[in-house]
Design a protein around this motif. Structure first.
Motif, mmCIF file in Angstrom:
data_model
loop_
_atom_site.group_PDB
_atom_site.id
_atom_site.type_symbol
_atom_site.label_atom_id
_atom_site.label_comp_id
_atom_site.label_asym_id
_atom_site.label_seq_id
_atom_site.Cartn_x
_atom_site.Cartn_y
_atom_site.Cartn_z
ATOM 1 N N LEU A 126 0.079 -6.456 1.285
ATOM 2 C CA LEU A 126 -0.299 -5.053 1.395
ATOM 3 C C LEU A 126 0.868 -4.155 1.043
ATOM 4 O O LEU A 126 1.995 -4.409 1.453
ATOM 5 C CB LEU A 126 -0.725 -4.733 2.832
ATOM 6 C CG LEU A 126 -1.985 -5.402 3.354
ATOM 7 C CD1 LEU A 126 -2.088 -5.224 4.857
ATOM 8 C CD2 LEU A 126 -3.213 -4.820 2.690
ATOM 9 N N VAL A 137 -3.107 4.687 -2.434
ATOM 10 C CA VAL A 137 -2.178 3.650 -2.874
ATOM 11 C C VAL A 137 -2.943 2.655 -3.751
ATOM 12 O O VAL A 137 -4.007 2.165 -3.355
ATOM 13 C CB VAL A 137 -1.541 2.929 -1.674
ATOM 14 C CG1 VAL A 137 -0.634 1.795 -2.151
ATOM 15 C CG2 VAL A 137 -0.771 3.917 -0.806
ATOM 16 N N PHE A 190 -2.266 2.754 3.467
ATOM 17 C CA PHE A 190 -2.272 1.408 2.920
ATOM 18 C C PHE A 190 -3.102 1.297 1.647
ATOM 19 O O PHE A 190 -4.112 1.997 1.472
ATOM 20 C CB PHE A 190 -2.823 0.419 3.955
ATOM 21 C CG PHE A 190 -1.848 0.091 5.036
ATOM 22 C CD1 PHE A 190 -1.656 0.949 6.105
ATOM 23 C CD2 PHE A 190 -1.090 -1.067 4.973
ATOM 24 C CE1 PHE A 190 -0.728 0.660 7.100
ATOM 25 C CE2 PHE A 190 -0.165 -1.371 5.954
ATOM 26 C CZ PHE A 190 0.017 -0.502 7.022
ATOM 27 N N GLY A 191 -2.682 0.393 0.779
ATOM 28 C CA GLY A 191 -3.466 0.025 -0.374
ATOM 29 C C GLY A 191 -4.488 -1.039 -0.013
ATOM 30 O O GLY A 191 -4.522 -1.514 1.129
ATOM 31 N N PRO A 192 -5.310 -1.447 -0.981
ATOM 32 C CA PRO A 192 -6.362 -2.437 -0.721
ATOM 33 C C PRO A 192 -5.846 -3.855 -0.568
ATOM 34 O O PRO A 192 -6.548 -4.723 -0.064
ATOM 35 C CB PRO A 192 -7.264 -2.325 -1.939
ATOM 36 C CG PRO A 192 -6.347 -1.852 -3.016
ATOM 37 C CD PRO A 192 -5.348 -0.958 -2.351
#
Lengths: 110, 114
Positions: free
Chosen positions: B91, B4, B105-107
């Protein structure tokens, strides 16, 4: 009321010591419970889920419906286990929605 | 696979200014989530999309927050105007459709409102 509770903000242990990160939930139905982990400078990722009944990186967690708990355990902590750990719940009538606890920072000292 | 993707990674704005966050989910993931994570707390769901349809936006403060996922892929989350209390990490996560699917999840985007 908090649905998922992680009573310890910080847990500090020495390398090789056992570790238990506590998680309690309030739902009286049949939720799915998860542990997510976030290592330093990395993104949040799934560690394990109760329905899999598996051990990941030496960690296990057992769903105790009587105590509404899902504590995360490891018999011998390693320094690389230092991270933020989040317990999460998914209720059967909530689609794929997760509710997270406040998180516990685990520090494993050498 | 990049996972992501979110941008920007950090944003500092003054209160009352608008701000937008962008998310590109993992290819093939129909479901997209936006979470807000306040300091010292766990993520809280703001909105969930199934393809381009928002199926759960009950936690989205609709007076100042808006989101869109026009073509069922990328998504944008906007705040207008931003308030001091909006400072948090935003997020984005994605998954295949279905109740048992794992969320990735993305950063995150760290927002600071001054």
């Amino acid at each position: 009321a908090q649905r998922v509770t992680q009573p310890e903000k910080l847990l500090s242990v020495f390398k090789g010591a056992p570790v238990e990160l506590k998680c309690n939930y309030s739902y009286s139905g049949s939720p799915e419970l998860f542990w997510y982990v976030q290592y330093s400078r990395q993104r949040l990722q799934l560690l394990l889920r109760h329905i899999s009944r598996e051990s990941i990186k030496g960690f296990t967690a057992d769903l105790n419906k009587g105590e509404t708990s899902f504590h995360l355990k490891k018999p011998f902590a390693q320094e690389e286990d230092s991270a933020m750990y989040y317990c999460a719940e998914r209720r059967e009538n909530a689609g794929n929605m997760l509710t997270f606890g406040g998180g516990t920072r685990l520090m494993v000292k050498p | 696979e990049a996972g992501v993707v979110q941008s920007p990674r950090y944003k500092i704005i003054e209160k009352k200014q608008p701000v937008a966050f962008w998310c590109n989910p993992i290819s093939g993931h129909n479901t997209l989530y936006w979470y807000r994570q306040n300091l010292g707390q766990g993520p809280e769901l703001l909105i969930r999309y199934e393809n381009e349809e928002a199926v759960d936006d009950s936690q989205l403060p609709k007076d100042r927050f808006s989101a869109e996922r026009l073509k069922g892929v990328d998504s944008t989350l906007k705040i207008q105007p931003a308030e001091l209390g909006d400072s948090a990490v935003y997020l984005c996560a994605s998954s295949f459709s279905g109740r048992g699917e794992t969320q990735y999840f993305g950063p995150g985007t760290r927002l600071l409102v001054l």
